[in-house]
Every structure is written in structure tokens, then in C-alpha cells.
Design a protein around this motif. Structure first.
Motif, PDB file in Angstrom:
ATOM      1  N   LEU A   1       9.452   3.269  41.014  1.00  0.00           N
ATOM      2  CA  LEU A   1       9.937   2.584  42.199  1.00  0.00           C
ATOM      3  C   LEU A   1      11.439   2.778  42.328  1.00  0.00           C
ATOM      4  O   LEU A   1      12.152   2.832  41.323  1.00  0.00           O
ATOM      5  N   SER A   2      11.882   2.879  43.570  1.00  0.00           N
ATOM      6  CA  SER A   2      13.313   2.956  43.864  1.00  0.00           C
ATOM      7  C   SER A   2      13.674   1.824  44.822  1.00  0.00           C
ATOM      8  O   SER A   2      12.851   1.388  45.621  1.00  0.00           O
ATOM      9  N   CYS A   3      14.907   1.391  44.728  1.00  0.00           N
ATOM     10  CA  CYS A   3      15.405   0.354  45.622  1.00  0.00           C
ATOM     11  C   CYS A   3      16.815   0.754  46.031  1.00  0.00           C
ATOM     12  O   CYS A   3      17.724   0.772  45.193  1.00  0.00           O
ATOM     13  N   ALA A   4      16.968   1.077  47.299  1.00  0.00           N
ATOM     14  CA  ALA A   4      18.262   1.503  47.828  1.00  0.00           C
ATOM     15  C   ALA A   4      18.969   0.315  48.459  1.00  0.00           C
ATOM     16  O   ALA A   4      18.371  -0.446  49.226  1.00  0.00           O
ATOM     17  N   ALA A   5      20.248   0.187  48.149  1.00  0.00           N
ATOM     18  CA  ALA A   5      21.031  -0.952  48.626  1.00  0.00           C
ATOM     19  C   ALA A   5      22.102  -0.511  49.609  1.00  0.00           C
ATOM     20  O   ALA A   5      22.661   0.582  49.489  1.00  0.00           O
ATOM     21  N   SER A   6      22.380  -1.358  50.541  1.00  0.00           N
ATOM     22  CA  SER A   6      23.492  -1.141  51.464  1.00  0.00           C
ATOM     23  C   SER A   6      24.173  -2.484  51.703  1.00  0.00           C
ATOM     24  O   SER A   6      23.625  -3.537  51.432  1.00  0.00           O
ATOM     25  N   GLY A   7      25.370  -2.429  52.194  1.00  0.00           N
ATOM     26  CA  GLY A   7      26.108  -3.652  52.426  1.00  0.00           C
ATOM     27  C   GLY A   7      27.275  -3.758  51.468  1.00  0.00           C
ATOM     28  O   GLY A   7      28.009  -2.810  51.276  1.00  0.00           O
ATOM     29  N   ARG A   8      27.390  -4.919  50.838  1.00  0.00           N
ATOM     30  CA  ARG A   8      28.516  -5.134  49.948  1.00  0.00           C
ATOM     31  C   ARG A   8      28.426  -4.265  48.700  1.00  0.00           C
ATOM     32  O   ARG A   8      27.435  -3.617  48.454  1.00  0.00           O
ATOM     33  N   THR A   9      29.452  -4.241  47.927  1.00  0.00           N
ATOM     34  CA  THR A   9      29.573  -3.363  46.765  1.00  0.00           C
ATOM     35  C   THR A   9      28.418  -3.547  45.802  1.00  0.00           C
ATOM     36  O   THR A   9      28.252  -4.607  45.204  1.00  0.00           O
ATOM     37  N   PHE A  10      27.636  -2.485  45.652  1.00  0.00           N
ATOM     38  CA  PHE A  10      26.435  -2.529  44.824  1.00  0.00           C
ATOM     39  C   PHE A  10      26.774  -2.855  43.382  1.00  0.00           C
ATOM     40  O   PHE A  10      26.042  -3.576  42.708  1.00  0.00           O
ATOM     41  N   GLY A  11      27.885  -2.343  42.909  1.00  0.00           N
ATOM     42  CA  GLY A  11      28.238  -2.517  41.510  1.00  0.00           C
ATOM     43  C   GLY A  11      28.563  -3.948  41.117  1.00  0.00           C
ATOM     44  O   GLY A  11      28.702  -4.232  39.927  1.00  0.00           O
ATOM     45  N   GLY A  12      28.673  -4.841  42.078  1.00  0.00           N
ATOM     46  CA  GLY A  12      28.943  -6.237  41.778  1.00  0.00           C
ATOM     47  C   GLY A  12      27.698  -7.065  41.547  1.00  0.00           C
ATOM     48  O   GLY A  12      27.787  -8.256  41.228  1.00  0.00           O
ATOM     49  N   TYR A  13      26.537  -6.448  41.673  1.00  0.00           N
ATOM     50  CA  TYR A  13      25.274  -7.187  41.607  1.00  0.00           C
ATOM     51  C   TYR A  13      24.476  -6.836  40.360  1.00  0.00           C
ATOM     52  O   TYR A  13      24.321  -5.653  40.026  1.00  0.00           O
ATOM     53  N   ALA A  14      23.960  -7.863  39.710  1.00  0.00           N
ATOM     54  CA  ALA A  14      22.883  -7.644  38.756  1.00  0.00           C
ATOM     55  C   ALA A  14      21.626  -7.391  39.588  1.00  0.00           C
ATOM     56  O   ALA A  14      21.373  -8.082  40.573  1.00  0.00           O
TER      57      ALA A  14
ATOM     58  N   THR B   1      21.459   2.632  43.983  1.00  0.00           N
ATOM     59  CA  THR B   1      20.010   2.596  43.806  1.00  0.00           C
ATOM     60  C   THR B   1      19.653   2.059  42.427  1.00  0.00           C
ATOM     61  O   THR B   1      20.314   2.393  41.437  1.00  0.00           O
ATOM     62  N   VAL B   2      18.594   1.260  42.398  1.00  0.00           N
ATOM     63  CA  VAL B   2      18.015   0.800  41.138  1.00  0.00           C
ATOM     64  C   VAL B   2      16.579   1.320  41.076  1.00  0.00           C
ATOM     65  O   VAL B   2      15.913   1.461  42.097  1.00  0.00           O
ATOM     66  N   TYR B   3      16.142   1.622  39.851  1.00  0.00           N
ATOM     67  CA  TYR B   3      14.823   2.221  39.646  1.00  0.00           C
ATOM     68  C   TYR B   3      13.994   1.371  38.692  1.00  0.00           C
ATOM     69  O   TYR B   3      14.529   0.643  37.860  1.00  0.00           O
ATOM     70  N   LEU B   4      12.699   1.514  38.811  1.00  0.00           N
ATOM     71  CA  LEU B   4      11.773   0.937  37.840  1.00  0.00           C
ATOM     72  C   LEU B   4      10.749   2.009  37.498  1.00  0.00           C
ATOM     73  O   LEU B   4       9.893   2.336  38.322  1.00  0.00           O
ATOM     74  N   GLN B   5      10.895   2.575  36.309  1.00  0.00           N
ATOM     75  CA  GLN B   5       9.921   3.549  35.806  1.00  0.00           C
ATOM     76  C   GLN B   5       8.799   2.784  35.131  1.00  0.00           C
ATOM     77  O   GLN B   5       9.039   2.027  34.175  1.00  0.00           O
ATOM     78  N   MET B   6       7.589   2.977  35.606  1.00  0.00           N
ATOM     79  CA  MET B   6       6.428   2.252  35.092  1.00  0.00           C
ATOM     80  C   MET B   6       5.452   3.237  34.472  1.00  0.00           C
ATOM     81  O   MET B   6       4.911   4.105  35.172  1.00  0.00           O
ATOM     82  N   ASN B   7       5.253   3.125  33.169  1.00  0.00           N
ATOM     83  CA  ASN B   7       4.343   3.993  32.430  1.00  0.00           C
ATOM     84  C   ASN B   7       3.187   3.171  31.867  1.00  0.00           C
ATOM     85  O   ASN B   7       3.267   1.942  31.781  1.00  0.00           O
ATOM     86  N   SER B   8       2.137   3.859  31.472  1.00  0.00           N
ATOM     87  CA  SER B   8       0.964   3.208  30.870  1.00  0.00           C
ATOM     88  C   SER B   8       0.514   2.016  31.715  1.00  0.00           C
ATOM     89  O   SER B   8       0.276   0.919  31.206  1.00  0.00           O
ATOM     90  N   LEU B   9       0.390   2.261  32.989  1.00  0.00           N
ATOM     91  CA  LEU B   9       0.056   1.173  33.918  1.00  0.00           C
ATOM     92  C   LEU B   9      -1.339   0.630  33.659  1.00  0.00           C
ATOM     93  O   LEU B   9      -2.264   1.374  33.278  1.00  0.00           O
ATOM     94  N   LYS B  10      -1.461  -0.662  33.884  1.00  0.00           N
ATOM     95  CA  LYS B  10      -2.727  -1.380  33.688  1.00  0.00           C
ATOM     96  C   LYS B  10      -3.159  -2.024  35.013  1.00  0.00           C
ATOM     97  O   LYS B  10      -2.310  -2.315  35.860  1.00  0.00           O
ATOM     98  N   PRO B  11      -4.440  -2.288  35.165  1.00  0.00           N
ATOM     99  CA  PRO B  11      -4.882  -2.960  36.406  1.00  0.00           C
ATOM    100  C   PRO B  11      -4.148  -4.280  36.654  1.00  0.00           C
ATOM    101  O   PRO B  11      -3.893  -4.630  37.818  1.00  0.00           O
TER     102      PRO B  11
END
Length: 124
Positions: A20-33, A78-88
């Protein structure tokens, strides 16, 4: 406020992978957890993973530890979530969320932006 848009969801067989990818816009991305949460049908939204502003530290729910990896590219907002060994049981709508300065595992805490969600379906 920061605007967030997720992408990369889909249908995958058990044992497979998705990113999964999540693209951000607006205020400075680097200020956010940055965070990923998920919500399965008829269940409450739950914490999945979080990464610090600079990307130096991350945390995971026990249910995904060792299988999922959160990362961020501040140059690409952008923040990512790599998901492996997925389960139902990973089937859910996945949301990214931004929180100024510090992370939180509680989806009811104040966040500065939420994405619209990306459906992930894992078939058995």
C-alpha cells in the motif's frame, strides 16, 4: 491539515503480498508521524503500524509484526505498508493517518488527516 490518498489495495491469495502507498499533500510531510489503521466489517478500527517523522523508528500491532513493514520517503511525501504472508484475517479497509509530531495507536485520538481507505481482501 494534510490530505492523504491511499493506493495499492486489491485481492490476493493467502500467503501473498501487497504494498500500500499513501501520498500526502498540504503541510510539510516530514512533520508528521504516519500510521496505518485497518477496519474489518463489523469491527472497530485498529492500529496496524506507525513510523516516526524521520523514519527512524516504527511500531507494529502484534498481529502483523514480522509480516508487515512500514516505511516512508519524505522526498516523495509518501508512506508505504509492505504486507507479506497475508492471511484472510488481514482482510479490511486500510487507512493511512497523519499526526503532528508524535504517533498514537488510538484511532480516536486527534489526527491531522485520514485517507479515504484502500480495500485489501485476502482469499483462503
Amino acid at each position: 491539515q494534510v490530505q492523504l490518498v491511499e493506493s495499492g489495495g486489491g485481492l490476493v491469495q493467502a500467503g501473498g503480498s501487497l504494498r500500500l502507498s499513501c501520498a500526502a499533500s498540504g503541510r510539510t510531510f516530514g512533520g508528521y508521524a504516519m500510521h496505518w489503521f485497518r477496519q474489518a466489517p463489523e469491527k472497530e478500527r485498529e492500529f496496524v503500524a506507525a513510523v516516526s517523522k524521520e523514519g527512524g523508528s516504527s511500531s507494529y500491532a502484534d498481529s502483523v509484526k514480522g509480516r508487515f513493514t512500514i516505511s516512508r520517503d519524505n522526498a516523495k511525501n509518501t508512506v508505504y505498508l509492505q504486507m507479506n504472508s497475508l492471511k484472510p484475517e488481514d482482510t479490511a479497509v486500510y487507512y493511512c493517518a497523519a499526526r503532528l509530531w508524535s504517533s498514537s495507536r488510538n484511532p480516536d485520538d486527534l489526527f491531522d488527516g485520514w485517507g479515504q481507505g484502500a480495500q485489501v481482501t485476502v482469499s483462503s
